[in-house]
Motif scaffolding. Structure first.
Motif, short mmCIF file in Angstrom:
data_model
loop_
_atom_site.label_atom_id
_atom_site.label_comp_id
_atom_site.label_asym_id
_atom_site.label_seq_id
_atom_site.Cartn_x
_atom_site.Cartn_y
_atom_site.Cartn_z
N ASP A 101 37.44 -1.43 -44.52
CA ASP A 101 38.16 -0.44 -45.36
C ASP A 101 37.30 1.02 -45.06
O ASP A 101 38.24 1.72 -45.15
N HIS A 102 35.92 0.89 -44.57
CA HIS A 102 35.28 2.28 -44.49
C HIS A 102 34.07 1.78 -43.75
O HIS A 102 33.44 0.83 -43.80
N ILE A 103 33.80 2.59 -42.86
CA ILE A 103 32.34 2.51 -42.22
C ILE A 103 31.43 3.79 -42.49
O ILE A 103 31.80 4.90 -42.35
N LEU A 104 30.17 3.47 -42.93
CA LEU A 104 29.32 4.28 -42.86
C LEU A 104 28.28 4.26 -41.77
O LEU A 104 27.77 2.95 -41.71
N MET A 105 27.65 5.28 -41.45
CA MET A 105 26.62 5.25 -40.39
C MET A 105 25.63 6.17 -40.59
O MET A 105 25.97 7.48 -40.93
N LYS A 106 24.36 6.03 -40.37
CA LYS A 106 23.22 6.90 -40.23
C LYS A 106 23.48 7.93 -39.14
O LYS A 106 24.08 7.70 -38.10
N GLU A 107 23.37 9.25 -39.65
CA GLU A 107 23.84 10.58 -38.53
C GLU A 107 23.24 10.25 -37.22
O GLU A 107 23.85 10.56 -36.16
N LYS A 108 21.78 9.84 -37.25
CA LYS A 108 21.26 9.75 -36.04
C LYS A 108 21.97 8.88 -34.99
O LYS A 108 22.29 9.07 -33.79
N TYR A 109 22.45 7.84 -35.64
CA TYR A 109 23.11 6.75 -34.63
C TYR A 109 24.54 7.15 -34.27
O TYR A 109 25.13 6.70 -33.44
N TYR A 110 25.12 7.76 -35.46
CA TYR A 110 26.61 8.27 -35.02
C TYR A 110 26.42 9.49 -33.92
O TYR A 110 27.47 9.32 -33.11
N ASN A 111 25.55 10.07 -33.83
CA ASN A 111 25.44 11.34 -33.08
C ASN A 111 25.34 10.60 -31.54
O ASN A 111 25.62 10.96 -30.57
N SER A 112 24.24 9.44 -31.43
CA SER A 112 24.10 8.84 -30.27
C SER A 112 25.33 8.02 -29.51
O SER A 112 25.46 8.25 -28.47
N ILE A 113 26.34 7.52 -30.59
CA ILE A 113 27.53 7.14 -30.06
C ILE A 113 28.41 8.08 -29.59
O ILE A 113 28.92 8.02 -28.48
N ILE A 114 28.32 9.52 -29.98
CA ILE A 114 29.44 10.46 -29.65
C ILE A 114 28.60 11.07 -28.56
O ILE A 114 29.35 11.44 -27.60
N ASN A 115 27.37 11.45 -28.61
CA ASN A 115 26.80 12.32 -27.66
C ASN A 115 26.19 11.55 -26.65
O ASN A 115 25.58 12.13 -25.48
N GLY A 116 25.95 10.17 -26.55
CA GLY A 116 25.22 9.52 -25.44
C GLY A 116 24.02 8.67 -26.07
O GLY A 116 23.14 9.26 -26.63
N VAL A 117 24.02 7.39 -25.68
CA VAL A 117 22.78 6.62 -26.24
C VAL A 117 21.83 6.61 -25.16
O VAL A 117 22.09 6.79 -23.87
N THR A 118 20.47 6.89 -25.68
CA THR A 118 19.35 6.85 -24.85
C THR A 118 18.30 5.92 -25.44
O THR A 118 18.69 5.26 -26.43
N SER A 119 17.25 5.79 -24.62
CA SER A 119 16.18 4.82 -25.38
C SER A 119 15.58 5.31 -26.59
O SER A 119 15.26 4.61 -27.39
N ASN A 120 15.50 6.64 -26.77
CA ASN A 120 15.18 7.44 -28.18
C ASN A 120 16.23 7.10 -29.12
O ASN A 120 15.80 7.35 -30.52
N ASN A 121 17.38 6.79 -29.08
CA ASN A 121 18.23 7.17 -30.07
C ASN A 121 19.10 5.78 -30.33
O ASN A 121 20.00 5.70 -31.03
N PHE A 122 18.84 4.76 -29.49
CA PHE A 122 19.44 3.44 -29.50
C PHE A 122 19.05 2.75 -30.89
O PHE A 122 17.95 2.91 -31.20
N CYS A 123 19.85 2.08 -31.45
CA CYS A 123 19.36 1.55 -32.95
C CYS A 123 18.78 0.37 -32.65
O CYS A 123 19.08 -0.58 -32.19
N PRO A 124 17.55 0.25 -33.31
CA PRO A 124 16.74 -1.00 -33.28
C PRO A 124 17.40 -2.15 -34.23
O PRO A 124 17.24 -2.21 -35.42
N LEU A 125 17.98 -3.13 -33.43
CA LEU A 125 18.75 -4.03 -34.12
C LEU A 125 18.06 -5.41 -34.32
O LEU A 125 17.42 -5.91 -33.22
N PRO A 126 17.73 -5.97 -35.36
CA PRO A 126 17.29 -7.35 -35.39
C PRO A 126 18.34 -8.33 -35.10
O PRO A 126 19.51 -8.20 -35.30
N THR A 127 17.73 -9.33 -34.14
CA THR A 127 18.90 -10.27 -33.67
C THR A 127 18.37 -11.95 -34.08
O THR A 127 17.12 -12.12 -33.76
N ASN A 128 19.05 -12.56 -34.63
CA ASN A 128 18.85 -13.83 -34.79
C ASN A 128 19.20 -14.70 -33.49
O ASN A 128 20.57 -14.71 -33.47
N TRP A 129 18.44 -15.40 -33.15
CA TRP A 129 18.84 -16.57 -32.02
C TRP A 129 19.37 -17.79 -32.68
O TRP A 129 19.60 -18.66 -31.55
N GLY A 130 19.25 -18.12 -33.81
CA GLY A 130 19.68 -19.46 -34.36
C GLY A 130 18.80 -20.53 -34.00
O GLY A 130 18.99 -21.59 -34.84
#
Length: 200
Positions: free
Chosen positions: A166-195
């Protein structure tokens, strides 16, 4: 008998899922079996959540149909909290008593689960109960069938929920990285579960 844990390494997200209990209190459970479902060509986008049908999360979705997917960053304190909140069998009171997350109200209404403010992105969703004729599923002590194929109660222990976004919220920094280009400085630090769980 989770094959993906006993037989493989399988990358998955770490999502803190908030739902509303029958008494109006908030429940947060941590899940990794949460993936895009409808991605294009439909009237809406959707996620799929797979979980135990006896979990607080599943039973709250059956009751309220509202769910919020909070995607947290990989800061150690948040990941430790996600692990704690994901322990099966704890009551809401036990889990939420010492919750470290900052919780805020949804902009979509008071009936919606609260949002984890520390999330880098949030999907506010509604369960599409009509799919697979799951609209009559109810909270039971034990599920003995018949079961649905892909939505609602799908086995003696399992449930699948197709969740309309219904609705997506995103921190401005990561929204801007999607719109303006992702770099190593603005890529979102995601936790990953390997199961994977080994024999010990």
């Amino acid at each position: 008998d989770n094959f993906y844990q006993t037989s493989s390494f399988f990358p998955m997200p770490t999502v803190c899922i908030s739902t509303v209990n029958p008494d109006g209190s908030l429940n947060i459970g941590t899940y990794s079996l949460c993936f895009p479902y409808y991605i294009a060509g439909k009237d809406y986008y959707a996620m799929i959540l797979e979980c135990r049908n006896s979990s607080n999360t599943a039973q709250n979705i059956l009751k309220t149909k509202k769910v919020t997917l909070n995607f947290i960053t990989d800061e150690k304190k948040y990941f430790k909290e996600a692990v704690r909140l994901g322990f099966p069998g704890d009551t809401t009171e036990e889990k939420m008593k010492d919750c470290i997350f900052t919780l805020k109200n949804s902009m979509l209404g008071d009936d919606r689960p609260k949002i984890v403010e520390e999330s880098y992105q949030v999907f506010e969703c509604t369960w599409v109960k009509e799919l697979d004729n799951a609209e009559n599923d109810e909270i039971l002590e034990e599920y003995n069938g018949p079961y649905h194929d892909f939505n609602g109660i799908t086995s003696k222990y399992g449930a699948h929920f197709i969740l309309k976004i219904d609705h997506i919220l995103m921190k401005e920094k990561y929204y801007n990285s999607i719109i303006n280009g992702v770099t190593s400085n603005n890529f979102c630090p995601l936790p990953t579960n390997w199961g994977y769980r080994d024999s010990k």
